[in-house]
Design a protein around this motif. Sequence first.
Motif, PDB file in Angstrom:
ATOM      1  N   ARG A  61      -6.635   2.773   1.557  1.00  0.00           N
ATOM      2  CA  ARG A  61      -5.916   1.541   1.213  1.00  0.00           C
ATOM      3  C   ARG A  61      -5.055   1.047   2.378  1.00  0.00           C
ATOM      4  O   ARG A  61      -4.861  -0.156   2.530  1.00  0.00           O
ATOM      5  N   PHE A  62      -4.554   1.980   3.188  1.00  0.00           N
ATOM      6  CA  PHE A  62      -3.702   1.569   4.313  1.00  0.00           C
ATOM      7  C   PHE A  62      -4.452   0.684   5.316  1.00  0.00           C
ATOM      8  O   PHE A  62      -3.846   0.033   6.154  1.00  0.00           O
TER       9      PHE A  62
ATOM     10  N   GLU B 261      -7.623  11.781  -4.182  1.00  0.00           N
ATOM     11  CA  GLU B 261      -6.561  10.770  -4.091  1.00  0.00           C
ATOM     12  C   GLU B 261      -6.050  10.631  -2.657  1.00  0.00           C
ATOM     13  O   GLU B 261      -5.645   9.552  -2.236  1.00  0.00           O
TER      14      GLU B 261
ATOM     15  N   ARG C  70       1.693   6.412  -7.065  1.00  0.00           N
ATOM     16  CA  ARG C  70       0.673   7.392  -7.436  1.00  0.00           C
ATOM     17  C   ARG C  70       1.233   8.812  -7.338  1.00  0.00           C
ATOM     18  O   ARG C  70       0.974   9.654  -8.196  1.00  0.00           O
ATOM     19  N   GLU C  71       2.028   9.039  -6.279  1.00  0.00           N
ATOM     20  CA  GLU C  71       2.659  10.353  -6.131  1.00  0.00           C
ATOM     21  C   GLU C  71       3.577  10.643  -7.322  1.00  0.00           C
ATOM     22  O   GLU C  71       3.706  11.782  -7.753  1.00  0.00           O
TER      23      GLU C  71
ATOM     24  N   GLU D 101       1.430  15.927  -2.834  1.00  0.00           N
ATOM     25  CA  GLU D 101       1.705  15.432  -4.203  1.00  0.00           C
ATOM     26  C   GLU D 101       0.436  14.891  -4.850  1.00  0.00           C
ATOM     27  O   GLU D 101       0.417  14.619  -6.049  1.00  0.00           O
ATOM     28  N   LEU D 102      -0.595  14.681  -4.020  1.00  0.00           N
ATOM     29  CA  LEU D 102      -1.823  14.067  -4.537  1.00  0.00           C
ATOM     30  C   LEU D 102      -2.976  15.067  -4.557  1.00  0.00           C
ATOM     31  O   LEU D 102      -2.955  16.068  -3.861  1.00  0.00           O
TER      32      LEU D 102
ATOM     33  N   GLU E  96       2.279   1.623  -3.407  1.00  0.00           N
ATOM     34  CA  GLU E  96       1.192   2.074  -4.277  1.00  0.00           C
ATOM     35  C   GLU E  96       1.019   3.593  -4.167  1.00  0.00           C
ATOM     36  O   GLU E  96       0.876   4.293  -5.175  1.00  0.00           O
ATOM     37  N   LEU E  97       1.076   4.086  -2.913  1.00  0.00           N
ATOM     38  CA  LEU E  97       0.963   5.531  -2.684  1.00  0.00           C
ATOM     39  C   LEU E  97       2.086   6.266  -3.400  1.00  0.00           C
ATOM     40  O   LEU E  97       1.862   7.261  -4.089  1.00  0.00           O
TER      41      LEU E  97
ATOM     42  N   THR F 136      -5.886   6.817  -1.213  1.00  0.00           N
ATOM     43  CA  THR F 136      -4.643   6.157  -0.788  1.00  0.00           C
ATOM     44  C   THR F 136      -4.673   5.862   0.712  1.00  0.00           C
ATOM     45  O   THR F 136      -4.185   4.835   1.157  1.00  0.00           O
TER      46      THR F 136
ATOM     47  N   TYR G 238       0.850  -1.208   0.000  1.00  0.00           N
ATOM     48  CA  TYR G 238       0.000   0.000   0.000  1.00  0.00           C
ATOM     49  C   TYR G 238       0.880   1.252   0.000  1.00  0.00           C
ATOM     50  O   TYR G 238       0.537   2.261  -0.605  1.00  0.00           O
ATOM     51  N   VAL G 239       1.991   1.183   0.725  1.00  0.00           N
ATOM     52  CA  VAL G 239       2.904   2.335   0.750  1.00  0.00           C
ATOM     53  C   VAL G 239       3.548   2.525  -0.634  1.00  0.00           C
ATOM     54  O   VAL G 239       3.622   3.644  -1.152  1.00  0.00           O
TER      55      VAL G 239
ATOM     56  N   ASP H 243      -1.188  14.735   1.849  1.00  0.00           N
ATOM     57  CA  ASP H 243      -0.155  14.482   0.844  1.00  0.00           C
ATOM     58  C   ASP H 243      -0.268  15.540  -0.259  1.00  0.00           C
ATOM     59  O   ASP H 243      -1.221  15.530  -1.051  1.00  0.00           O
TER      60      ASP H 243
END
Lengths: 269, 308
Positions: free
Chosen positions: B104-105, B97, A28-29, B92-93, A24-25, B101, A21-22, B90
């Motif tokens: 998902r964690f 998003e 995406r970034e 960057e997102l 994946e993040l 994200t 998951y990390v 975040d």
Amino acid sequence: MKNVADIKADAEKPRRWGWWYVAELRLREMRGYVSYVVTSSFGNPLMYLLALGIGLANLIPQGIEGVPFLVFVAPALLMSTILTVGAEEGMYPVLSGFKWHKVFFAIHATPITPGQIVGGFLVHLTIRFAFTAGVFFGFLVAFGAVPFASGWLMIPIAILGAFSILTPLGAYAARLEDDTGQFALIQRLVVMPMFLFSGTFFPLSDVPDWLEWVGWVSPLWHATQLGRTVSYGAIEPIWLSATHLLILVAYAVIGGYFMHRSFVARLTR
Amino acid sequence: MSEPVIRAENIVKKYGDFVAVDGISFEVQRGESFGLLGPNGAGKSTTMKMIAAVSTRTSGNLEVLGMDPNTDGPAIRSQLGVVPQEDNLDQELRVRENLITYGRFFGMSHAAVAKRADELLEFAQLTDRAKSKVEPLSGGMKRRLTIARSLMNDPQMLLLDEPTTGLDPQARHILWDRLFRLKEQGTTLVLTTHYMDEAEQLSDRIIVVDKGAIMAEGSPAQLIRQYSSKEVLEVRYGSDKNKTVAKSIADIGERQEILPDRILIYSDNGERDLAVITNRGHHPTTSLVRRSSLEDVFLRLTGRTLVE
């Protein structure tokens, strides 16, 4: 209220897959700066090959170590490019996650552990390094600087080399409260000398004796020598190649251990 | 009564020689809205971090949802929603998003996070900003997004650390409204604040914390009843004169606090006492009669104001 057994069952999936998951993040970034990654992945090898392979190589018609200069320098160019990216990724992105954007704290507020944050970070970078090294390798093959059959092994060697410098720097960056010029110093006093004195453009044996130690402590030299071995065959005894590999693994694993410790310390204090 | 969701007994947190939390004990029941009120540096955020299973305690016993945060951190965190003091969205997102994200964690599927993100954007009144970058959002919007993010896993308990610090009054009221809705839905809220009005608005029960220790505990109304009067008369004579005048009116009201900028007179009838003061010839530059607040409770307990 859920009982403890149900709660632990809920946490099972992130316990197994948290690292992904990390990653994946971070993938995406990366969309936000994908054009930089692609451009630099294609631009770097092209510039290096034109300057050194076509320009400088003409001045050394006899080649080095029995191969044309371009073939000699090609593994070093790939390694130095990926290791430099590795050094960069071990500094600002790590400190940023703690200090400026604090994203690591946000992730740690969920079931994700500090170890999974480090794991996901490294998995993402494996993908990134593999892409950049793969593109570079493609150029080298196209320029006839490396054979495809054994030369592709330079890609995993480059990734290992990048981690051998990234994880110790990551361990250090995760302990920093602020960057007051430390990263610039590392760039100038560690990364740059490593690039210049690690047998990149000429064999380490040509470096003055009193400077040879730089090559020995430099992950770049070990990665480059391994790259040369898989590219144009054995240039040194097998025990020395095994030593290169062991040293790179040691840097990466010990660095990874300390990077994990730094993340745990910073995230749980 | 069901098992408490938090049970803290004499928890201590030390950083070297500095004692940030000095043996505090409390319990929080399911569905309760529980506040930790105290000035900056009182140990509220440190306590919150220990509850959130991200900071290991030095000593004492702590149970969150029946588990020990020192050993079952990930399992506890899987049931919590956390709104930290500083936004750590975040950058960057994009807005949506950030929610996806984060969900998902917790092991949520791609389909589940997408559906939940859209519901929460609606809740946080951010649907029209779903594709926006985070940086240009206003402070209030960022806080609402952080709250929406904390709700992605449908948490059993929401931890809010100074949720409205730095927001303008309108943004605070919008946020309070959202939090009040969660409270009505039965979400357990634990919040730290140094704003008395926030503590009064949102908390069923409060502990007043100072220098790492609990000074008092109860509902806002109970605390005010116990430690203050019904009304407070505030009179100002100018910073040089307050002390002098205070001597001549010392017999008025149940109790007085002489601050550098004003005199507080605790009373059951502020208007009456103001008339008495005026009749004695002490005309204040400004005067105000208000009901007692948690600020007065804090002043009584510690001799200091919350925002000192």
